[in-house]
Scaffold this motif. Sequence first.
Motif, short mmCIF file in Angstrom:
data_model
loop_
_atom_site.label_atom_id
_atom_site.label_comp_id
_atom_site.label_asym_id
_atom_site.label_seq_id
_atom_site.Cartn_x
_atom_site.Cartn_y
_atom_site.Cartn_z
N GLY B 44 -13.94 48.36 65.42
CA GLY B 44 -13.80 47.21 64.53
C GLY B 44 -14.45 45.96 65.06
N LYS B 47 -19.93 46.53 65.00
CA LYS B 47 -21.19 47.20 65.32
C LYS B 47 -21.83 47.79 64.07
N SER B 48 -21.09 48.63 63.39
CA SER B 48 -21.67 49.25 62.19
C SER B 48 -22.03 48.20 61.17
N SER B 49 -21.17 47.21 61.00
CA SER B 49 -21.47 46.15 60.04
C SER B 49 -22.79 45.50 60.38
N GLN B 90 -22.62 56.47 60.65
CA GLN B 90 -21.46 56.83 61.47
C GLN B 90 -20.70 57.99 60.85
N HIS B 215 -19.88 55.26 71.78
CA HIS B 215 -18.67 54.95 72.54
C HIS B 215 -18.63 55.65 73.89
N SER D 151 -13.32 50.23 59.78
CA SER D 151 -14.31 50.84 60.66
C SER D 151 -13.94 52.28 60.97
N GLY D 153 -13.52 53.88 63.68
CA GLY D 153 -12.43 54.05 64.64
C GLY D 153 -11.09 53.74 64.00
N1 LIG Z 1 -17.04 46.55 53.29
C1 LIG Z 1 -16.06 45.99 54.03
N2 LIG Z 1 -15.08 45.31 53.45
C2 LIG Z 1 -14.10 44.75 54.18
N3 LIG Z 1 -14.02 44.81 55.51
C3 LIG Z 1 -15.00 45.47 56.15
C4 LIG Z 1 -16.04 46.10 55.44
N4 LIG Z 1 -16.86 46.68 56.34
C5 LIG Z 1 -16.34 46.43 57.58
N5 LIG Z 1 -15.21 45.69 57.46
C6 LIG Z 1 -14.39 45.23 58.57
O1 LIG Z 1 -15.25 44.67 59.54
C7 LIG Z 1 -14.84 45.06 60.85
C8 LIG Z 1 -16.01 45.66 61.59
O2 LIG Z 1 -16.24 46.96 61.07
P1 LIG Z 1 -17.33 47.90 61.77
O3 LIG Z 1 -17.37 49.21 61.04
O4 LIG Z 1 -18.59 47.16 61.92
O5 LIG Z 1 -16.68 48.13 63.19
P2 LIG Z 1 -17.35 49.02 64.30
O6 LIG Z 1 -17.74 48.15 65.39
O7 LIG Z 1 -18.39 49.90 63.73
O8 LIG Z 1 -16.09 49.88 64.72
P3 LIG Z 1 -16.14 51.45 65.06
O9 LIG Z 1 -16.59 51.54 66.50
O10 LIG Z 1 -14.71 51.89 64.91
O11 LIG Z 1 -17.06 52.08 64.12
C9 LIG Z 1 -13.74 46.09 60.69
O12 LIG Z 1 -12.52 45.45 61.03
C10 LIG Z 1 -13.70 46.40 59.21
O13 LIG Z 1 -12.35 46.45 58.76
#
Ligand SMILES: Nc1ncnc2c1ncn2[C@@H]1O[C@H](COP(=O)(O)OP(=O)(O)OP(=O)(O)O)[C@@H](O)[C@H]1O
Lengths: 343, 268, 427, 262, 297
Positions: B44, B47-49, B90, B215, D151, D153
């Motif tokens: 969270g 990263k993916s965002s 992912q 990870h 996300s 995770g």
């Molecule tokens: N479309 C969306 N709408 C609302 N919240 C979002 C959306 N996309 C991501 N988020 C929030 O943004 C935060 C970052 O999400 P992201 O998927 O980028 O995390 P991450 O770094 O990829 O985590 P992980 O390692 O678990 O994949 C998360 O808390 C998620 O809840």
Amino acid sequence: MATALPVTSAQPRRAGAAGILLLLAIAYGLVPLVGTSYLFEAILTPFLALALAGLGLNLLTGYAGLLSLGSAAFMAVGAYAAFNLSLRLPGLPLPATILLAGLIAASAGVIAGLPALRLRGFYLAVSTLAVQFFVAWALNRIGWLSNDSPSGIIDAPRLVIAGLSFDDARGRYLFSLTIVALLTVLAWRLVRSPTGRNLVAIRDHETAARIVGVKVARTKLLAFALSSFIVGIAGVLWAFAYLRTVEPAGFNLDRSFQILFIVIIGGLGTLRGAFLGAGFMVVLPLLLSRLGTALLGDGFDTGTLEMVQRIVLGTLIVAVLIREPAGLAALLDRAFRRLSPRS
Amino acid sequence: MVAGDEDILAVEGLSLSFGGAVAFAEIDLSVAAGEIHAIIGPNGAGKSSLINAITGLYAPQAGRLRIGDARFARVPARRLAELGVARTFQNLALFKSLSVVENVLSGLANVQRAGLTAQLLGLSAARREATEHRARAESVIDFLQLGMFRGRAAGSLPYGLQKRVELARALVANPRLLLLDEPMAGMSAAEKAEMSGFVLAAREMLGTAIVLIEHDIGVVMRLSDRITVLDHGRRIATGTPHEIQANPAVIAAYLGAEDDPENEAKAA
Amino acid sequence: DEQYFPLQSYRVGPYAAGGTGFFGGFIDYLTLINSRDGGVNGVKLTWSEGETQYEVERGVEVYERLKSRPGIAAWNPLSVGIAYAMIDRITADKVPLITINHGRTDSTDGRVFPFVFPLLLNPYSETSGIVEYLATREGGLDKLKGKTIAVLYHGSPYGKETIPIYEQLAKQHGFKVEQIEVPHPGNEQQSQWLTIRRLRPDYVVLRGWGVMNPVALKTAQKTGFPASRIVGNVWSNSEEDVIPAGDAAKGYVAITTQASGTQYPVIQEIVRGVYETGAGNLADKKRIGSVYHNLGVLNGILNVEAVRIAQEKFGRRTLTGDEVRWGFEHLRLDEARVAKLGAKGLFHSINVTCANHEGEGRVTFQQWDGAKWSVVSDWIKPDWAALRPIIEASSTAYAKERGLTPRDCEAEERVGDTGKRASAEGK
Amino acid sequence: MTSDRDGSLLRVEALEAVYGGAVQALSGVDLVVREGEIVALVGANGAGKTTLLRAISNLLPATRGQIRAGRIAYAGRDVSRTRTDALVRAGLVGVLEGRHCFRALTVEENLIAGGLGRGSGRADLRADLEWVYALFPRLTEKRRLPAGLISGGEQQMTAIGRALMGRPRLLVLDEPSMGLAPKVTAEIYRVLVDLNRERGLTLLIAEQSVTLALRHAHRSVVLENGLSVLEGGAETLRARDDIQRFYLGPRVTAPARERQPA
Amino acid sequence: MSPDLAFLVEVVVGGLLSGVMYALVAIGFVLIYKTSGVLNFAQGAMVLFAALTFVSLIERGLPFPAALAATLAVMVVVGLTIERAVLRPLVNQPPITLFMATLGVAYVIEGAAQLAWGTQVHALDLGIDDTPFDVAGVLVSRFDLFAAALAGLMVALLTLFFRFTRTGLAFRAVAEDPLAALNAGLRLPRIWSAVWIASGIVALVAGLLWGARLGVQFSLSLVVLKALPVLVLGGFDSIAGAIVAGLIVGAAEKLAEVYLGPFIGGGIEGWIAYVAALAFLLIKPSGLFGQRSVERV
Ligand SMILES: Nc1ncnc2c1ncn2[C@@H]1O[C@H](COP(=O)(O)OP(=O)(O)OP(=O)(O)O)[C@@H](O)[C@H]1O
Ligand SMILES: Nc1ncnc2c1ncn2[C@@H]1O[C@H](COP(=O)(O)OP(=O)(O)OP(=O)(O)O)[C@@H](O)[C@H]1O
Ligand SMILES: CC(C)C[C@H](N)C(=O)O
Ligand SMILES: [Mg+2]
Ligand SMILES: [Mg+2]
């Protein structure tokens, strides 16, 4: 809507090709010799027309994953277009008429397809009903389209290409067969072409498709165009070769559903699915009722017979789906795999 | 490495939040041609965002991006391929019902030139293109050792292999920039080692710049030239593997327990 | 020898009520002829059914299935759609197509449609008949001037067929006509009736079919339009159309070519000779003498008499379709003959000629009292003379479009041996 | 309910499974999990771990698969015909591979759904919710967000949390560490081990990262191409050098025993 | 008030009341969609079957309550059978497959209904007369008011049911991901039979009210056409949506027919509702209250 059903690519090929050639040989060589007029007029011609419609819809629903309940409307557009073309451009040769009719249906399809850029699944499906009902209404209302015939029913022109007439049972069959064969080849090339691949890509994962560079909007509309083109021509066959009259009622919602179900039961995303499905939804009921008459005799109440046949058909549908949710095509492949020895 | 004009990706002050929730904020990131740049951080962290924003799936509210020499506030996703960017997802985003070959071929959708009629009529142009593309696809398939699954519907493959097919689909277009979102999740140490091999090889052969989210810290340390660490949407560090491994903030936020479970895997 | 009637019946689906009644009556009469007279002059009557569910393609399938049976007398589909699809086919196969009370108006012109017979009442005559009736209610055609008539029609080819003729008659008699379409199937008519409520017409003509009819009556009640000022056309005139409407239908009037009820000798014979021997076709005896059943019986009478007449000319044997066609073209049943057939009061008379395939059927009007229909008018003549030119215009156009040369009926009558020639071809 | 005489809570014997009537995924698996044990299930891609776990929860029919031979006994009863919801109520709860959250439902609704199966009352649910949020603080912030948006995770945490809401007696996890940050992974394993020690929760864990699995498991079972090839205590396995080889594994695993017709 | 205004009011009122009748049918679809994510093609057949069973029992001399009870019982059996014979074997299959299966079900029910009860047209009198009464020059039908009340009641009950049991949650979970739902221990058989029984009962209510107006005959199954635009507009999975959209569609279509009809030709009712719904969807692709599909990568 996402349908996780395998498409041709995951299916046998070489054996398929051989089988197709065999089928064509029979359809062109054997059937015309032995067939009765009943076989041609009442079974094969409608079978071919609806199989073709199924083929067209399959491109849209099976491959691109876009549900449509407007197929009958596109059939109607095709049929009426062809009628008016042949009426108002008497010189126009039949093949040209049919081609143009298909193109007109295709453009109608593109317009009808616009909502698909925004809607999914059953929402899209039900929106296509707008087209379905609008077309029916327009055909019924605009007298010009049916040459102002008081009753709105029009008789189809004769089937004559370059002086040679297809105007008997066998002729109409061969005429339909040829058109269907040609369009099937076209469809077959399409689904194996990169464009065909893009259709499936959009169905399976739109985002991923967009990322790898598939022009999603363009491809969706293209799917509608191609599909409607084929469905429209199926409409021409239905009106010109089978019923030989055109009336709006023949292209109602039931027909749309019938075509959709042909595609689903036959096997989404498979070309032979359309034919298997048409066989199942069009020919099987006839066979059932003939069987019933044979068993119970001429005198037996046809109404009762009809209802029993309904029940049997319904049960068969469910049974097939339980046995193989991906439809008849997959069922056959499975049987086929069983027979062919494991390498 | 020096960030500069040969950077293929430059992200400046990029911020994105959903409603109140911050996905990431004021992110600066630069990836040089041929660099493997890892992005790590807790679940969270954003990263993916971030990758979604770079690939135009999310619309950042602030900041700007440069891909090659094209500058954007919001990247148009449909132009991504022609910008030479490819990615994996992912949670798998394969075309499940297509065979492995067709999945890989679809990676070439953007360079598809022959028109529909040409395809349908099988004009020589179309045929030439088809054979050429098939050759490219096959070479990638062989490279990733997917040969024996060539004909199978991607959806019926085990998870690990599906990830590999996705990589193949991304590589086939010879992207200048490749974004990998947890390409090795759910793989055994051996398979990870294998994947790492592919990633490195891809960089060597195509000179592709790679952004890698992963990870498995062992893998990350082994592969990356530079690492950027996100936490709660903020960039808390960027540096070489050694710098990062030593960085107390990172240890606190991410690596945690002094002996992290994957160290042994690293040994392998 | 045997004479065969292929029946494209519909006993399931939306219009089953009509199908079971009509084909029931038809079959009952054929059964009666066999059991009572041992057929027509010793020629047994046979038949078999194919279910169409009122769908055109099913009708075609049945046609193709049964057309090769020997000794076919005539086809009697009870559907405009199916009839249209058959015209080319039966013309090629030289077998008569009977569309009693419906079908293609211009097929009345036997010179262009030698094999098609819209017996008794084509849609235009129906329209004219209704107008004549309204005139009698107002006390004379001239009294129609300034009146408003709303026509509520089924949104289908069948429904639309009479639009032009209503306009025409309105002009002719100086009344105002408002034609309102009800989209198929017609199970919701709130807006149409609200429109009517605003128009405040003197009469509403109901040109419905199936479920549209009871809904119309119910909705009329809902919007406060009196049932007694609604006049139904010939496909809105059955028990099945009014019973579901309950009280809303009380006082509703509808046109018909045949009275309902069981009091007529022929119906009595059917009750005794057919039902009491357990050979009746209706599942529900209560429907004997109902509108559709009597129409079926009437249809049976007309078919059988045509065969009888043809036999007089061609001999008492199995006839070809073309010979039966001749029979229909000479189907003349005056009131005396009708009485002999035990149908006095059931229907008036018919007089088919080579040029006029309708046969000047008379119409009467019946009113629903909540339990049964009772006749409320005498036998009315539609204004055939006024209609004929319109019909001929349309048929000539058709002939031109199809490149047909109309027959010369006078000549045929003079030669009088067409039958033989045709039958010769027939073989 | 009791466990088998020999104290085994779950017993799988000579299990064979196929997909779509053609793809042979399991061709002879034997496995025993004793009450209070942690058993690791290791194997390469396509070895059949997921299939085995689906078979145990009787989910194969829903994935076009079926059991061809062998038997599965849980707590002494043959359960190869028992419906999944019955198993859940009997304490056999699984975490599916690849998260499988209810995307349109909020995180909290996802968790609650996990409790519904067991039919917990409101009070229980609230307690369990707090407990799960305590385990995964990250989820507390996201409780109102549709699970489809969080996300990867976070989704994994939700999936595990949902299973825990079912108050399992035997918890079956398919790749729990997938996509989780090392810290979280370590945390989850700590929690699971504690539950095992304190509440006697029995665990069957399919893991790719063998190290992790072996570290916490009392015993491990190795799958290869649908066969259980060996089985033993963690350290015995670690000692064996053929297992060392297995770490690296065959370069590419053979596909299931089924050939393309084409 | 002026006659024109009065008429306008009348049209709107009439429309709204018709809309309620549409919603009545739509609710049946919603229940199924909520748990299977599919349009239930058999809904029309169920409406026909329920009504036909009821009148036939009445005509065979059963008193109203007995007939009602018996019909309910039958609908329960139908629901259970469908779950056991169709849904359970098809668990976790793509929606389109389930959709096709509902066609099979429709065929069987249609056939069985006509086989068991024949194809005659039956009158159905619920003892509520359809004569209008006059409210300030506006005619209002008692029957429609009754129907509206009933519909309102049904919506209220269902909404409460979903609010105060956790079934709603379970329903959405099942529709969202049957495999995960199974795995979470949700009792799919129970849930499915529950909704199919519920939709059977809704079908009965709709069948009786529509049947009283159309007569109980095959065409009764065609009333579903009126429900479809309501569904898209309201959202396939929202009960409240069904009722609200029903009102909108009813009023809109009447207004269009009465005021637009004369200009572009009558009979536009057939499609105008769809066009309206479609136009709205383009703004909000999942209807007024429909569940948005949640996707991210
Ligand atoms: N479309 C969306 N709408 C609302 N919240 C979002 C959306 N996309 C991501 N988020 C929030 O943004 C935060 C970052 O999400 P992201 O998927 O980028 O995390 P991450 O770094 O990829 O985590 P992980 O390692 O678990 O994949 C998360 O808390 C998620 O809840
Ligand atoms: N739904 C399915 N249809 C057809 N074949 C399948 C399906 N699911 C799995 N298989 C096949 O069954 C075999 C075992 O797959 P399974 O997923 O059980 O392995 P796994 O050990 O879980 O792999 P991974 O570690 O990648 O998850 C593989 O060959 C796979 O291709
Ligand atoms: C039974 C009929 C001839 C009348 C019917 N309305 C039709 O359209 O054909
Ligand atoms: Mg992520
Ligand atoms: Mg697995």
